[in-house]
Design a protein around this motif. Structure first.
Motif, PDB file in Angstrom:
ATOM      1  N   ASN A 180      32.889  -3.519 -21.588  1.00 14.32           N
ATOM      2  CA  ASN A 180      31.455  -3.308 -21.812  1.00 14.32           C
ATOM      3  C   ASN A 180      30.586  -3.821 -20.666  1.00 14.32           C
ATOM      4  O   ASN A 180      29.354  -3.771 -20.752  1.00 14.32           O
ATOM      5  CB  ASN A 180      31.026  -3.990 -23.109  1.00 14.32           C
ATOM      6  N   ALA A 181      31.211  -4.315 -19.605  1.00 13.42           N
ATOM      7  CA  ALA A 181      30.463  -5.005 -18.555  1.00 13.42           C
ATOM      8  C   ALA A 181      29.471  -4.108 -17.822  1.00 13.42           C
ATOM      9  O   ALA A 181      28.463  -4.604 -17.306  1.00 13.42           O
ATOM     10  CB  ALA A 181      31.432  -5.633 -17.554  1.00 13.42           C
ATOM     11  N   ASP A 182      29.725  -2.813 -17.766  1.00 12.06           N
ATOM     12  CA  ASP A 182      28.831  -1.932 -17.015  1.00 12.06           C
ATOM     13  C   ASP A 182      27.719  -1.342 -17.868  1.00 12.06           C
ATOM     14  O   ASP A 182      26.944  -0.502 -17.394  1.00 12.06           O
ATOM     15  CB  ASP A 182      29.628  -0.807 -16.345  1.00 12.06           C
ATOM     16  N   LYS A 183      27.601  -1.799 -19.108  1.00  7.44           N
ATOM     17  CA  LYS A 183      26.554  -1.302 -19.998  1.00  7.44           C
ATOM     18  C   LYS A 183      25.358  -2.263 -19.966  1.00  7.44           C
ATOM     19  O   LYS A 183      25.520  -3.450 -19.729  1.00  7.44           O
ATOM     20  CB  LYS A 183      27.085  -1.166 -21.426  1.00  7.44           C
ATOM     21  N   PRO A 184      24.144  -1.763 -20.236  1.00 11.32           N
ATOM     22  CA  PRO A 184      22.986  -2.662 -20.216  1.00 11.32           C
ATOM     23  C   PRO A 184      22.980  -3.579 -21.427  1.00 11.32           C
ATOM     24  O   PRO A 184      23.248  -3.164 -22.557  1.00 11.32           O
ATOM     25  CB  PRO A 184      21.800  -1.693 -20.245  1.00 11.32           C
ATOM     26  N   ALA A 185      22.660  -4.843 -21.205  1.00  9.36           N
ATOM     27  CA  ALA A 185      22.495  -5.769 -22.322  1.00  9.36           C
ATOM     28  C   ALA A 185      21.333  -5.296 -23.196  1.00  9.36           C
ATOM     29  O   ALA A 185      20.410  -4.624 -22.734  1.00  9.36           O
ATOM     30  CB  ALA A 185      22.233  -7.172 -21.805  1.00  9.36           C
ATOM     31  N   ARG A 186      21.379  -5.656 -24.462  1.00  7.89           N
ATOM     32  CA  ARG A 186      20.297  -5.276 -25.378  1.00  7.89           C
ATOM     33  C   ARG A 186      18.977  -5.922 -24.987  1.00  7.89           C
ATOM     34  O   ARG A 186      17.905  -5.371 -25.209  1.00  7.89           O
ATOM     35  CB  ARG A 186      20.662  -5.675 -26.804  1.00  7.89           C
ATOM     36  N   ALA A 187      19.034  -7.122 -24.413  1.00  6.04           N
ATOM     37  CA  ALA A 187      17.826  -7.831 -24.007  1.00  6.04           C
ATOM     38  C   ALA A 187      17.160  -7.123 -22.840  1.00  6.04           C
ATOM     39  O   ALA A 187      17.828  -6.626 -21.923  1.00  6.04           O
ATOM     40  CB  ALA A 187      18.168  -9.257 -23.606  1.00  6.04           C
ATOM     41  N   ALA A 188      15.841  -7.085 -22.875  1.00  2.80           N
ATOM     42  CA  ALA A 188      15.100  -6.637 -21.704  1.00  2.80           C
ATOM     43  C   ALA A 188      15.259  -7.671 -20.596  1.00  2.80           C
ATOM     44  O   ALA A 188      15.600  -8.835 -20.863  1.00  2.80           O
ATOM     45  CB  ALA A 188      13.628  -6.453 -22.058  1.00  2.80           C
ATOM     46  N   ASP A 189      14.998  -7.265 -19.371  1.00  2.00           N
ATOM     47  CA  ASP A 189      15.166  -8.171 -18.236  1.00  2.00           C
ATOM     48  C   ASP A 189      14.464  -9.501 -18.478  1.00  2.00           C
ATOM     49  O   ASP A 189      15.055 -10.580 -18.335  1.00  2.00           O
ATOM     50  CB  ASP A 189      14.624  -7.497 -16.971  1.00  2.00           C
ATOM     51  N   GLU A 190      13.190  -9.456 -18.881  1.00  2.00           N
ATOM     52  CA  GLU A 190      12.421 -10.685 -19.030  1.00  2.00           C
ATOM     53  C   GLU A 190      12.890 -11.546 -20.197  1.00  2.00           C
ATOM     54  O   GLU A 190      12.506 -12.724 -20.306  1.00  2.00           O
ATOM     55  CB  GLU A 190      10.932 -10.365 -19.203  1.00  2.00           C
ATOM     56  N   GLU A 191      13.738 -11.001 -21.073  1.00  2.00           N
ATOM     57  CA  GLU A 191      14.265 -11.766 -22.205  1.00  2.00           C
ATOM     58  C   GLU A 191      15.608 -12.422 -21.904  1.00  2.00           C
ATOM     59  O   GLU A 191      16.071 -13.272 -22.673  1.00  2.00           O
ATOM     60  CB  GLU A 191      14.453 -10.841 -23.413  1.00  2.00           C
ATOM     61  N   SER A 192      16.230 -12.032 -20.806  1.00  2.00           N
ATOM     62  CA  SER A 192      17.577 -12.527 -20.517  1.00  2.00           C
ATOM     63  C   SER A 192      17.523 -13.931 -19.929  1.00  2.00           C
ATOM     64  O   SER A 192      16.460 -14.476 -19.626  1.00  2.00           O
ATOM     65  CB  SER A 192      18.309 -11.561 -19.583  1.00  2.00           C
ATOM     66  N   GLU A 193      18.688 -14.532 -19.788  1.00  2.00           N
ATOM     67  CA  GLU A 193      18.774 -15.963 -19.503  1.00  2.00           C
ATOM     68  C   GLU A 193      18.150 -16.368 -18.163  1.00  2.00           C
ATOM     69  O   GLU A 193      17.465 -17.390 -18.073  1.00  2.00           O
ATOM     70  CB  GLU A 193      20.244 -16.387 -19.536  1.00  2.00           C
ATOM     71  N   THR A 194      18.394 -15.586 -17.122  1.00  2.00           N
ATOM     72  CA  THR A 194      17.914 -15.974 -15.800  1.00  2.00           C
ATOM     73  C   THR A 194      16.388 -15.984 -15.712  1.00  2.00           C
ATOM     74  O   THR A 194      15.805 -16.990 -15.266  1.00  2.00           O
ATOM     75  CB  THR A 194      18.544 -15.074 -14.723  1.00  2.00           C
ATOM     76  N   PRO A 195      15.684 -14.938 -16.137  1.00  2.27           N
ATOM     77  CA  PRO A 195      14.218 -15.019 -16.130  1.00  2.27           C
ATOM     78  C   PRO A 195      13.682 -16.092 -17.075  1.00  2.27           C
ATOM     79  O   PRO A 195      12.681 -16.755 -16.760  1.00  2.27           O
ATOM     80  CB  PRO A 195      13.782 -13.615 -16.582  1.00  2.27           C
ATOM     81  N   TYR A 196      14.329 -16.260 -18.221  1.00  3.22           N
ATOM     82  CA  TYR A 196      13.856 -17.257 -19.196  1.00  3.22           C
ATOM     83  C   TYR A 196      13.882 -18.658 -18.597  1.00  3.22           C
ATOM     84  O   TYR A 196      12.894 -19.401 -18.665  1.00  3.22           O
ATOM     85  CB  TYR A 196      14.719 -17.194 -20.458  1.00  3.22           C
ATOM     86  N   ILE A 197      14.998 -19.035 -17.989  1.00  2.00           N
ATOM     87  CA  ILE A 197      15.104 -20.410 -17.487  1.00  2.00           C
ATOM     88  C   ILE A 197      14.254 -20.586 -16.235  1.00  2.00           C
ATOM     89  O   ILE A 197      13.787 -21.706 -15.940  1.00  2.00           O
ATOM     90  CB  ILE A 197      16.586 -20.801 -17.258  1.00  2.00           C
ATOM     91  N   THR A 198      14.011 -19.512 -15.481  1.00  2.00           N
ATOM     92  CA  THR A 198      13.076 -19.592 -14.352  1.00  2.00           C
ATOM     93  C   THR A 198      11.669 -19.905 -14.857  1.00  2.00           C
ATOM     94  O   THR A 198      10.952 -20.737 -14.281  1.00  2.00           O
ATOM     95  CB  THR A 198      13.064 -18.275 -13.557  1.00  2.00           C
TER      96      THR A 198
END
Length: 539
Positions: A180-198
């Motif tokens: 499943n690695a090449d599929k988009p995560a359900r989270a929008a970009d701004e909801e995913s871990e990297t933007p969140y912790i930034t």
């Protein structure tokens, strides 16, 4: 700090297809230390070395979830007396020494107890990632609340939203599965871990105001689960993937420990080119997302007027084999695993002459703590910190601070140990690299040896070749020299000890051992007083 970012998956370190302009800009503003090695090629012990400035065999946290013992000095312990607020946003992989705290009567929720439990950092927001369903790994309630405010009502949004995809029928596709690695995560970009912790890092910087601060912004990615939000999920197709660095000869008669790691499930999975391709697509997308978020952070520092007086250190806790050398994950000492990117941006004028330098000096993860300590004007404490400050290179005073780099690995917790029939105390590996020769001591087995000048891809192990016995003996001697270092006497410095006169101190205290009579004692005390007068005049 990124998690599991290889040294060579940035455009500034040579990747031909992965464009990382914001990280590249950091390299232009500072020094890129191109030959940097971690002190252990796995998360927990590597990070404990980053945070203490000490080798793994000194701090004792030899594998994930092996606690860092109470009493180990960390970056925060060194900086707080200087008035520096030292905080965490993101991952540490720290396991608290609960038994040690209980023995010393330290309450986990006390001010000191929290700092000891959090590796010396003020936990502004600890987010280690890895929140699968089940009781073993604690959830991050702050992230859960953030996702709920975004409209996600999932019980565990880390697992089912940020690290899962969804098919056309609404079925959840777990990011734990490589297919499943090449599929988009359900989270929008701004909801995913990297933007969140930034965003949380930016919150901390706003809150800190004019107080001197040191922030550990510790990203969870590109560590598995390998999955990323749109638009990053399909930016890097197979035409951008590098071929695996490996040869059939490596599998023909490998070193026993290396051969056992080749048989791990994750290593076998990365031999499947289709699965490897899916992972690479996600892995590269996760790195691109990190670079974009660092661009966002740098713009924020500009807007806040902080760019010109903020030191920035960019690095990773270890690499990722990604199928190289028939391996997945990390844990051994090929460059894909043990070598990491390290960029240091020193804003002081003394560093102007080296901006944009790509240094080939050997550097280690443990050098980060003394470099930051020196930046804040702290005194060097080499009896505690085993790393070396990088300012001599940053300020153009020298082109090297060490002759060898060391990395250690305890594989006693791995199935490999049982497969080899090795006892717990003997499941140890130590790498010594002198810039050309990479020597790996394997307790109970022959050594491994690679000549990176003749064999930069590390495809040929020379450890069993009698033609290289002299080289092995030389490196064994260097390894023996390193093992004999004084690492545990951390309560008093060499300088303090050298300044003491034990015999005189005893005499002044009335402890009279070996004196024949009172006249001899008076003579000793008289000479000491005369020497003290000379010393006082000199001062």
């Amino acid at each position: 700090m990124c998690d599991q970012l290889r040294w060579d998956y940035l455009s500034c370190t040579g990747h031909p297809h992965l464009d990382t302009p914001h990280i590249d800009q950091l390299a232009k503003r500072g020094v890129l230390f191109d030959r940097t090695y971690v002190q252990s090629p796995i998360c927990g012990p590597s990070r404990m070395s980053f945070y203490t400035g000490r080798y793994v065999s000194a701090h004792g946290s030899t594998w994930n979830n092996i606690p860092l013992k109470v009493g180990e000095m960390t970056l925060g312990n060194h900086l707080r007396p200087l008035g520096v607020r030292t905080a965490l946003c993101g991952k540490t992989h720290m396991t608290a020494d609960v038994e040690g705290m209980r023995r010393l009567g330290l309450a986990p929720d006390s001010e000191i107890g929290v700092l000891v439990s959090q590796c010396g950092f003020e936990p502004y927001e600890r987010e280690d990632g890895l929140h699968p369903d089940g009781p073993r790994y604690p959830r991050n309630s702050a992230y859960d609340s953030f996702m709920k405010d975004r409209g996600w009502q999932d019980e565990n949004p880390w697992q089912s939203v940020a690290n899962s995809a969804e098919d056309d029928d609404g079925n959840i596709l777990s990011g734990w599965f490589m297919e499943n690695a090449d599929k988009p995560a359900r989270a929008a970009d701004e909801e995913s871990e990297t933007p969140y912790i930034t965003s949380r890092a930016m919150d901390f910087i706003r809150e800190a105001g004019d107080t001197p601060w040191c922030l550990h912004l510790s990203y969870i990615k590109p560590h598995w689960p390998y999955i990323v939000s749109a638009p990053y999920h399909d930016m890097y197709g197979t035409e951008t993937h590098l071929d695996p660095v490996r040869s059939e000869a490596e599998r023909a008669d490998p070193h026993p420990v290396y051969g056992a790691f080749m048989e791990e499930r994750v290593s076998k999975a990365f031999r499947d080119d289709a699965m490897r391709g899916k992972v690479l697509t996600a892995y590269m997308g996760l790195i691109k997302q990190i670079d974009d978020q660092l661009g966002r952070l740098m713009a924020f520092l500009d807007a806040e007027g902080l760019t010109d007086d903020t030191m920035i250190v960019f690095t990773s806790d270890h690499g990722d084999y990604l199928g190289d050398h028939w391996m997945g994950e990390k844990e051994l000492f090929h460059d894909a695993s043990a070598r990491v990117p390290l960029i240091v941006v020193d804003p002081s004028p003394a560093a102007d002459a080296t901006r944009g330098l790509r240094s080939d000096a050997l550097a280690e993860a443990i050098d980060v703590v003394p470099t930051i300590l020196e930046y804040f004007g702290g005194q060097a404490v080499p009896h505690i910190i085993e790393g070396r400050a990088l300012q001599p290179i940053l300020h153009g005073k020298t082109d090297a601070v060490r002759e060898v780099a060391i990395s250690e690995y305890d594989y006693s917790m791995r199935e490999v140990r049982r497969r080899l029939g090795v006892g717990v105390k003997d499941a140890r590996l130590t790498m010594l690299f002198d810039g050309r020769w990479k020597y790996i001591f394997a307790e109970g087995f022959r050594p491994m040896l690679y000549d990176l000048k003749a064999d930069p891809n590390e495809l040929t192990d020379l450890g069993a070749d009698p033609a290289y016995v002299d080289e092995i003996v030389r490196l064994e001697r260097q390894f023996f020299d390193w093992t004999r270092r004084m690492a545990q006497r951390t309560t008093k410095s060499d300088e303090w000890i050298a300044a003491q006169d034990a015999t005189l101190g005893e005499a002044q205290a009335g402890i009279l051992i070996g004196y024949r009579n009172e006249a001899e004692l008076r003579e000793v005390l008289s000479k000491a007083e005369a020497q003290n007068k000379v010393a006082r005049k000199t001062q």
